[in-house]
Motif scaffolding. Structure first.
Motif, short mmCIF file in Angstrom:
data_model
loop_
_atom_site.label_atom_id
_atom_site.label_comp_id
_atom_site.label_asym_id
_atom_site.label_seq_id
_atom_site.Cartn_x
_atom_site.Cartn_y
_atom_site.Cartn_z
N LEU A 56 -5.81 4.65 7.61
CA LEU A 56 -5.70 3.43 8.40
C LEU A 56 -5.54 2.19 7.54
CD1 LEU A 56 -8.31 4.01 11.25
CD2 LEU A 56 -5.81 3.96 11.45
N SER A 57 -6.12 2.22 6.35
CA SER A 57 -6.04 1.05 5.48
C SER A 57 -4.62 0.76 5.02
CB SER A 57 -6.95 1.22 4.26
OG SER A 57 -6.62 2.40 3.56
N THR A 75 -2.14 0.08 6.79
CA THR A 75 -1.55 -0.98 7.61
C THR A 75 -2.26 -2.32 7.46
OG1 THR A 75 -2.90 -0.33 9.52
CG2 THR A 75 -0.73 0.71 9.29
N GLN A 76 -3.29 -2.38 6.64
CA GLN A 76 -3.96 -3.65 6.41
C GLN A 76 -3.05 -4.57 5.59
OE1 GLN A 76 -7.61 -2.64 4.44
NE2 GLN A 76 -8.66 -2.05 6.33
N VAL A 134 -2.26 3.27 -1.12
CA VAL A 134 -3.29 3.75 -0.20
C VAL A 134 -3.76 5.15 -0.54
CG1 VAL A 134 -1.72 4.69 1.53
CG2 VAL A 134 -3.94 3.75 2.23
N SER A 137 -4.21 -7.08 3.86
CA SER A 137 -4.93 -7.55 2.68
C SER A 137 -4.40 -6.84 1.44
CB SER A 137 -6.42 -7.27 2.83
OG SER A 137 -6.66 -5.89 3.04
N ARG A 192 0.81 -1.22 0.00
CA ARG A 192 0.00 0.00 0.00
C ARG A 192 0.84 1.27 0.00
NH1 ARG A 192 -5.05 -1.73 1.46
NH2 ARG A 192 -5.68 -0.05 0.07
N GLY A 234 -4.04 -4.79 -1.98
CA GLY A 234 -4.72 -3.60 -2.46
C GLY A 234 -3.74 -2.70 -3.18
#
Length: 442
Positions: free
Chosen positions: A425-426, A428-429, A436, A431, A54, A433
């Motif tokens: 915040l996404s 640090t996911q 970011v 999953s 990300r 993608g």
């Protein structure tokens, strides 16, 4: 600055041969053709992030500055080039006096980056800039890949410290650079003493299974280690039977035992059992360290386990599946003549497919929303919009050939933590993608 500070063997006199031959053959042709003195701008960037990542992490900038300072063609290097007939005598004469005299701007080390970000900008004559391509890319591609993996692992670990222990899984010189990059990405310590010596990174280490196997009994091994290193040491408890080893470790060291290390088995299950056993034995302050081929996914899966620290080796020093950041070093602007006042004109590769690039000397800024969270990476070649003037990312690193931006490694590490905290915040996911935040060109 001597070569030991670069993580090089002491018998390597310079970084000048950390390059590809075509840098020198281009130099020779440019000098002979009268274009070598044209003012030029090269930029380092990546067209895309590794699949599933990300954000990227800029790492290795400090090592780049050292490498540029040590890029010298001494008598031995020139003799090698002459013996192999790599370039002609006129070029060898030019190289004998080589010193980079241009300017370098870049994202400060530890900052995050995205596709298209002008991570480093090198300005000077074509001749002096083209020679630096390979050494700059080799450092930034390796260190940024390791730092990105380290950042993901650090995020997955939360407040639990991470130990870098991958020296035996990579080249001995790469291991030192990897430990440095891991520290930038959020690791707390390293097992590699060379990294501790060269970069001041805190070092740790106690014993391996061989130490236990050396002794006539596990108790003898534990006693020898505690007698030597004190009750606060970390005892490795999975050589034989974990339950028996934990009991024995507390008997030998007492409830003041610093930690136990688990290096095999179902870490989630074993950690719970060991924590329960330690508490029942009164060793409530004894910590649990887990190792065994961990990556960011394994670390995340242990979030609910009573684990106090993680040791990571192979997956870290290989970039957790992405050992390079795929950065490139491209000429983006040049003058039509050697006249210092000649204006720069944008140039760019226009090939079909994904390898085309955008010409022009670029600036970059990061736009944030009302809450201070990053929402776009903005890149342009003209005037910087008023609202982004104080958000510019590139800083001056080298001016007129002199390094002007060295800084402590702890400052770099803190910068990365702050930059990551300002991402959505996404980021640090774990999953898969896309980046970011988007990259916008203006």
């Amino acid at each position: 600055m001597n070569t030991a500070d670069l993580g090089l063997p002491v018998d390597v006199p310079s970084t000048a041969l950390f390059t590809d031959q075509y840098e020198l053959t281009m130099l020779q042709a440019a000098l002979r053709g009268g274009t070598g003195d044209r003012r030029s701008v090269f930029e380092v960037f990546t067209r895309r992030l590794p699949e599933g990542r990300r954000y990227g992490v800029v790492a290795g900038t400090g090592r780049v500055l050292d490498a540029v300072e040590n890029f010298r063609f001494d008598a031995d290097v020139l003799g090698f080039l002459r013996e192999r007939d790599i370039v002609d005598e006129a070029t060898l004469q030019w190289l004998s006096g080589y010193r980079f005299t241009g300017d370098i701007w870049g994202y400060p080390e530890g900052e995050v980056y995205f596709p298209g970000s002008p991570i480093l900008r090198v300005e000077g004559s074509f001749a002096e800039c083209v020679l630096l391509e390979t050494v700059i890319l080799s450092i930034l591609n390796h260190d940024s890949a390791i730092a990105a993996a380290a950042s993901r692992m650090s995020s997955a670990a939360g407040d639990r410290p991470l130990i870098e222990m991958g020296a035996r899984r990579t080249h001995e010189l790469a291991a030192v650079a990897a430990a440095r990059a891991a520290y930038v990405g959020g690791f707390a310590t390293t097992s590699d003493l060379a990294a501790g010596f060269r970069y001041g990174i805190p070092t740790v280490g106690t014993s391996a299974h061989a130490f236990t196997l050396l002794h006539d009994s596990e108790r003898d091994a534990f006693r020898a280690q505690v007698d030597s290193l004190g009750r606060g040491t970390t005892l490795l408890v999975d050589t034989y039977d974990v339950t028996e080893a934990v009991r024995m470790a507390v008997e030998v060291a007492g409830p003041e035992l610093g930690a136990v290390r688990i290096d095999s088995g179902d870490l989630l299950l074993v950690a719970h059992r060991v924590r329960q056993q330690l508490d029942e034995l009164g060793a409530t302050e004894t910590k649990i360290v887990v190792t065994s081929d961990l990556d960011e996914y394994a670390i995340a899966s242990l979030a609910a386990a009573p684990v106090d620290a993680y040791g990571v080796g192979t997956q870290l020093v290989t970039g957790s599946g992405h050992p390079t950041a795929s950065m490139v070093y491209k000429l983006v602007a040049r003058a039509h003549s050697a006249d210092p006042k000649a204006p720069l004109e944008p140039v760019a590769k226009k090939s079909l497919g994904a390898k085309s690039s955008m010409g022009g000397r670029k600036w970059a800024a990061r736009r944030h929303d009302a809450y201070g969270v990053a929402e776009a990476e903005v890149i342009g070649t003209g005037a910087v919009p008023a609202g982004l003037a104080d958000r510019q990312l590139l800083v001056e690193l080298v001016k007129g050939g002199e390094v002007v931006a060295r800084e402590p490694l702890d400052a770099v590490r803190d910068r990365h933590a702050a930059a990551r905290a300002r991402l959505p915040l996404s980021a640090t996911q774990l999953s898969r993608g896309d980046a970011v935040i988007p990259t916008e060109y203006v």
